[in-house]
Design a protein around this motif. Structure first.
Motif, PDB file in Angstrom:
ATOM      1  N   TYR A 289       4.976   1.761 -12.619  1.00 29.66           N
ATOM      2  CA  TYR A 289       4.532   1.231 -11.331  1.00 29.66           C
ATOM      3  C   TYR A 289       3.320   0.335 -11.570  1.00 29.66           C
ATOM      4  N   ASP A 290       3.091  -0.578 -10.667  1.00 27.80           N
ATOM      5  CA  ASP A 290       2.060  -1.606 -10.841  1.00 27.80           C
ATOM      6  C   ASP A 290       0.794  -1.214 -10.090  1.00 27.80           C
ATOM      7  N   PRO A 291      -0.290  -0.891 -10.791  1.00 28.51           N
ATOM      8  CA  PRO A 291      -1.545  -0.548 -10.108  1.00 28.51           C
ATOM      9  C   PRO A 291      -2.127  -1.704  -9.308  1.00 28.51           C
ATOM     10  N   LEU A 292      -1.705  -2.942  -9.624  1.00 24.54           N
ATOM     11  CA  LEU A 292      -2.248  -4.128  -8.952  1.00 24.54           C
ATOM     12  C   LEU A 292      -1.362  -4.583  -7.806  1.00 24.54           C
ATOM     13  N   ASN A 294       0.138  -5.300  -4.198  1.00 27.98           N
ATOM     14  CA  ASN A 294      -0.579  -5.624  -2.966  1.00 27.98           C
ATOM     15  C   ASN A 294      -0.465  -4.502  -1.938  1.00 27.98           C
ATOM     16  N   LEU A 295      -1.463  -4.445  -1.066  1.00 27.21           N
ATOM     17  CA  LEU A 295      -1.439  -3.465   0.016  1.00 27.21           C
ATOM     18  C   LEU A 295      -0.394  -3.854   1.050  1.00 27.21           C
ATOM     19  N   ALA A 296       0.102  -2.864   1.792  1.00 29.32           N
ATOM     20  CA  ALA A 296       1.095  -3.097   2.844  1.00 29.32           C
ATOM     21  C   ALA A 296       0.397  -3.523   4.132  1.00 29.32           C
ATOM     22  N   SER A 297       1.200  -4.041   5.069  1.00 29.56           N
ATOM     23  CA  SER A 297       0.648  -4.444   6.370  1.00 29.56           C
ATOM     24  C   SER A 297       0.605  -3.286   7.352  1.00 29.56           C
ATOM     25  N   ASN A 298       1.138  -2.155   6.971  1.00 34.89           N
ATOM     26  CA  ASN A 298       1.171  -0.987   7.844  1.00 34.89           C
ATOM     27  C   ASN A 298      -0.238  -0.436   7.997  1.00 34.89           C
ATOM     28  N   PRO A 299      -0.857  -0.509   9.159  1.00 39.41           N
ATOM     29  CA  PRO A 299      -2.246  -0.040   9.315  1.00 39.41           C
ATOM     30  C   PRO A 299      -2.390   1.465   9.123  1.00 39.41           C
ATOM     31  N   ASN A 300      -1.289   2.189   9.279  1.00 35.23           N
ATOM     32  CA  ASN A 300      -1.354   3.640   9.117  1.00 35.23           C
ATOM     33  C   ASN A 300      -1.193   4.073   7.659  1.00 35.23           C
ATOM     34  N   ASP A 301      -0.690   3.170   6.814  1.00 34.38           N
ATOM     35  CA  ASP A 301      -0.495   3.489   5.403  1.00 34.38           C
ATOM     36  C   ASP A 301      -0.527   2.192   4.591  1.00 34.38           C
ATOM     37  N   LEU A 302      -1.719   1.753   4.249  1.00 38.39           N
ATOM     38  CA  LEU A 302      -1.871   0.520   3.491  1.00 38.39           C
ATOM     39  C   LEU A 302      -1.296   0.617   2.078  1.00 38.39           C
ATOM     40  N   LEU A 303      -1.094   1.847   1.571  1.00 33.66           N
ATOM     41  CA  LEU A 303      -0.558   2.047   0.225  1.00 33.66           C
ATOM     42  C   LEU A 303       0.960   2.244   0.231  1.00 33.66           C
ATOM     43  N   GLN A 304       1.586   1.936   1.379  1.00 33.73           N
ATOM     44  CA  GLN A 304       3.028   2.187   1.528  1.00 33.73           C
ATOM     45  C   GLN A 304       3.847   1.450   0.473  1.00 33.73           C
ATOM     46  N   SER A 305       3.440   0.270   0.080  1.00 33.00           N
ATOM     47  CA  SER A 305       4.198  -0.548  -0.883  1.00 33.00           C
ATOM     48  C   SER A 305       3.824  -0.244  -2.333  1.00 33.00           C
ATOM     49  N   ARG A 318      -5.894   4.797  -7.659  1.00 33.42           N
ATOM     50  CA  ARG A 318      -5.562   3.367  -7.648  1.00 33.42           C
ATOM     51  C   ARG A 318      -6.735   2.527  -8.154  1.00 33.42           C
ATOM     52  N   ALA A 319      -7.930   2.852  -7.700  1.00 28.74           N
ATOM     53  CA  ALA A 319      -9.107   2.095  -8.132  1.00 28.74           C
ATOM     54  C   ALA A 319      -9.331   2.240  -9.643  1.00 28.74           C
ATOM     55  N   LEU A 320      -9.185   3.464 -10.152  1.00 28.91           N
ATOM     56  CA  LEU A 320      -9.372   3.704 -11.582  1.00 28.91           C
ATOM     57  C   LEU A 320      -8.343   2.942 -12.400  1.00 28.91           C
ATOM     58  N   GLU A 321      -7.072   3.014 -12.001  1.00 25.11           N
ATOM     59  CA  GLU A 321      -6.023   2.392 -12.787  1.00 25.11           C
ATOM     60  C   GLU A 321      -6.030   0.871 -12.646  1.00 25.11           C
ATOM     61  N   GLN A 322      -6.567   0.353 -11.552  1.00 24.88           N
ATOM     62  CA  GLN A 322      -6.728  -1.087 -11.457  1.00 24.88           C
ATOM     63  C   GLN A 322      -7.747  -1.596 -12.472  1.00 24.88           C
TER      64      GLN A 322
END
Length: 576
Positions: A289-292, A294-305, A318-322
């Motif tokens: 999986y890609d740590p970089l 992009n965030l999702a447009s879902n305001p309830n779950d920005l990490l959905q993608s 996510r911050a550490l692996e980025q």
């Protein structure tokens, strides 16, 4: 040294090409233009290897401290029938192992099973090459193993284990008792640390730069498609596996450790904990999986993608692996982040391999499907804890071999170690002879090796594995009081795939007290008749090192055998 290094094509570090150039020109002392040009041709040959689906694993079992192998493999019979037995008893005195040495010890491997009973008697060997062309010490008759080594004797007599006698470090042939004081010999001959390094480098007359296992890994590493190092140590840092480009991955018997605070392993921070982060350049594979991302447009779950859960643990991971996945302009920053990056990268690989043998027992505790093979050889009440650290090292190797598909490596070199062999005053067992003294060490060794063999057979992989022993040196045949001092030439054993069993290869030493091949004096320090180079070279040939590339790994071989081919050595026919 970064102990988490995996296979890398980073040209900022020395690579396989650098290894071949350096090792054939300077580091190994081969300076002629003819040899230089000859060995440079190995580069193209090695790069052409790699087709096929075969798998092979080497397991180096190092007996740290200097195993008194004269009480592992020894002449049996009586003085009336064996000159060697007479010599043995004359020199060994208080350390002599006789058929009646351990009459109070008679036990089996548990549950009253009699098929692997450790007898109180010496275990005779049915050997094939005891008298080949007289290539043995004078008057060698029948041979036996210590009673504690009965499992090894069973493997020997069934044709899956052989011994190589009187092996040790040598710089060149020709050393005798008469010229010992003036002839070139390995420096610091009876020093633990020096002889361990020289054994594991096979080049005792040069400063250490790499181990022979590491040089094999440098040469054959391109055959592996996986990202884990070809070399894995379950026993810490060692000299054998140090290469120029390929460095060992070092782990413990507990497996791999994950970053704390993210679940075990990462099940509270990742949506799919079976995937690994993509932390290097190149295309994103299906199991990464890609740590970089992009965030999702879902305001309830920005990490959905992404593969991260939408919680505190997910955001922190996510911050550490980025940070780990980013490129860094500073060379210092790049190398600094390589340690945690490679740790995170390899733990996912190794974790996947170990998962192939993980189950859950009725108590809800982690167990492995290989436990039964080891438990069978270690009945309750023998050792405490039941499985020794050494047996757990071999069990970890067995688990990694079982999970080899997840690692995607065709070749693997493992390093395990059993310490405690420095038996200056503690060789004779004390009140608990099954676990104390030299007898207890051999007991642990023999049970662990047989358990490992059983596990490999159960997996159908025994023919893919070769296990071999090494040690600092043998110990003096003549004791001090209740132990023995630092010696030289000793006996090793080898078993597994490709091994022609029931052989006693090499030349069993002349045990003449105060004479024969005793290096000097009357201590019984045998001058080796088989150099480490020949023993290791034959192992390398089985592992896949072509004959025309052996010299790049063992530059001193040509001093001992015609053409530098270890197969040309007399009485070293332990490969099928």
């Amino acid at each position: 040294m970064n102990i988490f290094l995996r296979k890398s094509e980073d040209r900022s570090k020395p690579n396989r090409r650098d290894f071949l150039v350096q090792s054939t020109c300077a580091g190994m002392g081969i300076t002629s233009m003819v040899n230089t040009l000859s060995h440079l041709s190995l580069i193209g040959n090695a790069a052409a290897q790699g087709s096929g689906e075969d798998y092979k694993a080497l397991v180096c079992l190092f007996l740290n401290g200097g195993n008194d192998s004269s009480n592992l493999l020894l002449p049996s019979g009586t003085p009336a029938t064996s000159t060697a037995r007479t010599q043995y008893e004359t020199a060994r005195t208080i350390l002599t192992l006789a058929d009646s040495s351990f009459d109070n010890i008679n036990y089996d491997r548990g549950n009253n099973q009699a098929d692997l009973t450790l007898s109180s008697r010496l275990t005779p060997l049915n050997a094939n090459y005891m008298h080949q062309a007289g290539y043995c010490g004078t008057g060698v008759g029948s041979m036996a193993l210590s009673a504690a080594a009965a499992p090894l004797a069973s493997m020997f007599n069934s044709g899956e284990l052989s011994f190589v006698s009187n092996i040790g470090t040598l710089t060149q042939p020709g050393i005798t008792r008469g010229n010992f004081n003036t002839f070139p010999k390995p420096p610091q001959l009876f020093s633990h640390s020096d002889q361990q390094t020289q054994w594991q480098s096979s080049i005792p007359d040069k400063p250490f730069t790499s181990g022979w296992g590491g040089r094999i890994a440098d040469l054959l590493g391109p055959q592996n498609a996986g990202d884990l190092s070809l070399s894995v140590s379950i026993a810490g840092v060692n000299s054998l596996q140090i290469g120029v480009n390929v460095q060992p991955y070092i782990m413990s018997t507990n497996g791999v450790a994950s970053y704390s605070g993210f679940g075990s392993p990462y099940n509270s921070s990742l949506r799919n904990a079976a995937l690994a982060p993509h932390l290097n350049s190149g295309p994103l594979s299906g199991n990464r999986y890609d740590p970089l991302a992009n965030l999702a447009s879902n305001p309830n779950d920005l990490l959905q993608s992404t593969n991260y859960q939408n919680n505190n643990a997910g955001w922190r991971l996510r911050a550490l692996e980025q940070v780990l996945a980013m490129n860094h302009a500073s060379l210092f920053d790049t190398n600094y982040v390589d340690v945690p990056k490679n740790a995170r990268f390899t733990e996912s690989l190794v974790g996947s391999a170990l998962a192939a043998t993980a189950t859950t027992n009725t108590a809800g505790q982690a167990a492995t499907t290989l436990d039964s093979h080891f438990d069978l050889h270690f009945p309750n009440g023998l050792f405490n804890p039941r499985l020794t650290d050494f047996s757990n090292q071999l069990k970890m190797v067995a688990r990694l071999i079982a999970g080899r598909t997840a690692l995607a490596n065709r070749r693997q070199i493992f390093f395990v170690q059993l310490g405690g062999w420095d038996t200056h005053t503690s060789q004779i067992p004390g009140a608990s002879p099954l676990i104390n003294g030299h007898y207890g060490l051999v007991n642990n060794l023999a049970r662990s090796v047989n358990a490992f063999a059983d596990a490999m057979k159960a997996l159908g992989l025994w023919d893919k594995v070769m296990l071999f022993t090494a040690s600092d040196f043998n110990r003096t045949l003549v004791p001090n009081t209740s132990g023995s001092d630092h010696g030289w030439g000793g006996h090793a054993f080898i078993c597994g795939g490709g091994v022609k069993g029931r052989q006693i290869c090499g030349k069993f030493p002349d045990l003449t007290f105060n004479g024969g091949i005793d290096a000097s004096g009357n201590r019984g320090r045998f001058i080796p008749t088989t150099p480490v180079d020949v023993y290791a070279g034959r192992i390398a040939q089985w592992f896949g090192v072509p004959n025309d590339q052996i010299a790049a790994i063992f530059p001193n071989l040509s001093r001992f055998v015609p053409g530098g081919n270890p197969a040309n050595a007399v009485n070293m026919d332990f490969l099928l």
